[in-house]
Design a protein around this motif. Structure first.
Motif, PDB file in Angstrom:
ATOM      1  N   VAL A  64      45.981  36.944  37.742  1.00 46.38           N
ATOM      2  CA  VAL A  64      45.985  35.610  38.334  1.00 46.38           C
ATOM      3  C   VAL A  64      47.118  35.526  39.344  1.00 46.38           C
ATOM      4  CG1 VAL A  64      46.234  33.137  37.929  1.00 46.38           C
ATOM      5  CG2 VAL A  64      44.962  34.540  36.297  1.00 46.38           C
ATOM      6  N   HIS A  65      46.752  35.136  40.555  1.00 46.50           N
ATOM      7  CA  HIS A  65      47.732  34.923  41.615  1.00 46.50           C
ATOM      8  C   HIS A  65      48.064  33.439  41.685  1.00 46.50           C
ATOM      9  CE1 HIS A  65      49.757  35.055  45.470  1.00 46.50           C
ATOM     10  NE2 HIS A  65      48.940  34.124  45.923  1.00 46.50           N
ATOM     11  N   HIS A  66      49.345  33.125  41.689  1.00 47.09           N
ATOM     12  CA  HIS A  66      49.803  31.736  41.765  1.00 47.09           C
ATOM     13  C   HIS A  66      50.296  31.433  43.173  1.00 47.09           C
ATOM     14  CE1 HIS A  66      49.870  31.003  37.316  1.00 47.09           C
ATOM     15  NE2 HIS A  66      49.921  32.329  37.335  1.00 47.09           N
TER      16      HIS A  66
ATOM     17  N   HIS B 142      47.371  31.721  49.549  1.00 52.75           N
ATOM     18  CA  HIS B 142      46.708  33.009  49.699  1.00 52.75           C
ATOM     19  C   HIS B 142      47.438  33.934  50.667  1.00 52.75           C
ATOM     20  CE1 HIS B 142      42.737  30.846  48.446  1.00 52.75           C
ATOM     21  NE2 HIS B 142      43.551  31.046  47.427  1.00 52.75           N
TER      22      HIS B 142
ATOM     23  N   TYR C 226      38.431  30.733  41.738  1.00 50.65           N
ATOM     24  CA  TYR C 226      39.426  29.761  42.200  1.00 50.65           C
ATOM     25  C   TYR C 226      39.659  28.728  41.091  1.00 50.65           C
ATOM     26  CZ  TYR C 226      38.037  32.280  46.296  1.00 50.65           C
ATOM     27  OH  TYR C 226      37.750  33.300  47.157  1.00 50.65           O
TER      28      TYR C 226
ATOM     29  N   SER D 105      42.003  25.260  43.374  1.00 48.46           N
ATOM     30  CA  SER D 105      41.844  25.569  44.795  1.00 48.46           C
ATOM     31  C   SER D 105      42.078  24.321  45.640  1.00 48.46           C
ATOM     32  CB  SER D 105      40.432  26.101  45.064  1.00 48.46           C
ATOM     33  OG  SER D 105      39.473  25.045  44.927  1.00 48.46           O
TER      34      SER D 105
ATOM     35  N   SER E 201      51.006  25.412  46.653  1.00 45.75           N
ATOM     36  CA  SER E 201      51.849  25.947  45.585  1.00 45.75           C
ATOM     37  C   SER E 201      51.207  25.783  44.215  1.00 45.75           C
ATOM     38  CB  SER E 201      53.217  25.260  45.597  1.00 45.75           C
ATOM     39  OG  SER E 201      53.090  23.882  45.273  1.00 45.75           O
TER      40      SER E 201
ATOM     41  N   TRP F 282      47.882  26.206  43.694  1.00 43.03           N
ATOM     42  CA  TRP F 282      46.650  26.984  43.608  1.00 43.03           C
ATOM     43  C   TRP F 282      46.812  28.152  42.646  1.00 43.03           C
ATOM     44  CZ3 TRP F 282      45.595  27.502  49.608  1.00 43.03           C
ATOM     45  CH2 TRP F 282      45.299  26.228  50.114  1.00 43.03           C
ATOM     46  N   ARG F 283      45.721  28.463  41.946  1.00 44.15           N
ATOM     47  CA  ARG F 283      45.679  29.625  41.059  1.00 44.15           C
ATOM     48  C   ARG F 283      44.371  30.368  41.306  1.00 44.15           C
ATOM     49  NH1 ARG F 283      45.562  29.089  35.517  1.00 44.15           N
ATOM     50  NH2 ARG F 283      44.741  26.974  35.665  1.00 44.15           N
ATOM     51  N   THR F 284      44.475  31.626  41.656  1.00 47.95           N
ATOM     52  CA  THR F 284      43.316  32.436  41.991  1.00 47.95           C
ATOM     53  C   THR F 284      43.257  33.636  41.064  1.00 47.95           C
ATOM     54  OG1 THR F 284      43.544  31.794  44.320  1.00 47.95           O
ATOM     55  CG2 THR F 284      42.119  33.680  43.828  1.00 47.95           C
ATOM     56  N   GLU F 285      42.175  33.730  40.302  1.00 50.24           N
ATOM     57  CA  GLU F 285      41.971  34.902  39.453  1.00 50.24           C
ATOM     58  C   GLU F 285      41.233  35.962  40.272  1.00 50.24           C
ATOM     59  OE1 GLU F 285      40.531  35.199  34.989  1.00 50.24           O
ATOM     60  OE2 GLU F 285      38.805  35.190  36.357  1.00 50.24           O
TER      61      GLU F 285
END
Length: 275
Positions: free
Chosen positions: A213-215, A218, A247, A250, A258, A260-263
């Motif tokens: 997971v990216h916090h 992008h 997302y 998103s 800041s 947003w969380r992207t798996e």
């Protein structure tokens, strides 16, 4: 009689080079008051100095020449101010991206390096969704994403369907390697979806992934991709197939990057249960 200056003196007065002044003349941004038809010598009036000073400051702010021309020829102060405010907003967004990139670079140069993201492996079942699939260019990806995401949610709402999970996307290797390739953006939903515009019913295929997971925004998502690539290569798990992003939070939920969380999922062949 108007006070005029030769182009060299006007250059000294405005700190715009003769080459720049000639260019501005050619493009119609700052035309001299007089051009000798025989010699081609340009002369400017002292009344043109303020305009030259304004142009120089706009160029210091990286405003394109066409935008400067629009500002200088705006028929009223309101439109002029709107044009300037729009450019300042774009500058602020660019500055925010620069600051984020600088912060990321500092982190990359830290000694010792910060710990990488947590990575697990798992199987993901197939799911019914509304989707838009197109071949896109990398440079258009952000605009395409925002437009397609809005269209998907609007279509689902208009048809009275229920969203059953976070939006996601499948992205072919060509999109990364060749800067152009297939992309599918989807929103899981239940019920019978009727095709509308670009939106069609789609079954998101079941796959196995290494996921992390990216916090945040992008702009530095490549760090998560790099960590995943290292993991699957080290464990000899990688298989061909599109990369998947889910997302979790998103721009549809919040305009604050800041939050947003992207798996991110890298396709793998699992030999055992996930971590």
């Amino acid at each position: 009689m108007r006070s005029t200056l030769a182009i060299g003196d006007f250059s000294r007065a405005t700190h715009l080079s003769v080459k720049t002044l000639r260019h501005y003349h050619r493009v119609g941004l700052l035309e001299p008051a007089d051009v000798d038809p025989r010699t081609g010598y340009r002369r400017y009036t002292t009344d043109q100095i303020p305009a030259a000073q304004v142009i120089r400051r706009f160029r210091d702010l990286d405003m394109p020449l066409d935008d400067i021309r629009a500002v200088l020829t705006a028929p009223d102060p309101g439109l002029r101010n709107d044009l300037i405010a729009g450019h300042l907003t774009r500058l602020e967004a660019s500055l925010a991206r620069t600051q984020q990139a600088a912060a990321t670079l500092r982190d990359l140069l830290c000694d010792p390096a910060p710990p990488g993201p947590r990575i697990t492996t798992r199987g993901v079942p197939a799911v019914a969704a509304a989707a838009i699939s197109e071949v896109i260019d990398v440079r258009d990806a952000e605009a395409w994403f925002e437009g397609a995401l809005g269209e998907l949610y609007a279509t689902i709402e208009a048809q009275g369907l229920r969203v059953t999970g976070p939006s996601g996307g499948d992205y072919a290797t060509e999109l990364f390697a060749d800067e152009r390739g297939p992309a599918t953006l989807f929103v899981p939903c239940d019920g019978t979806l009727r095709p509308a515009g670009r939106v069609v019913a789609h079954t998101v295929p079941a796959r196995e992934f290494a996921v992390t997971v990216h916090h945040g925004p992008h702009s530095d998502v490549d760090l998560a991709y790099g960590a995943l690539a290292t993991y699957v290569t080290r464990h000899e798990l990688a298989v061909d197939g599109p990369l998947r992003e889910n997302y979790l939070v998103s721009s549809h939920e919040t305009p604050d990057p800041s939050a947003w969380r992207t798996e991110i999922g890298w396709p793998v062949f699992r030999t055992g249960p996930g971590d």
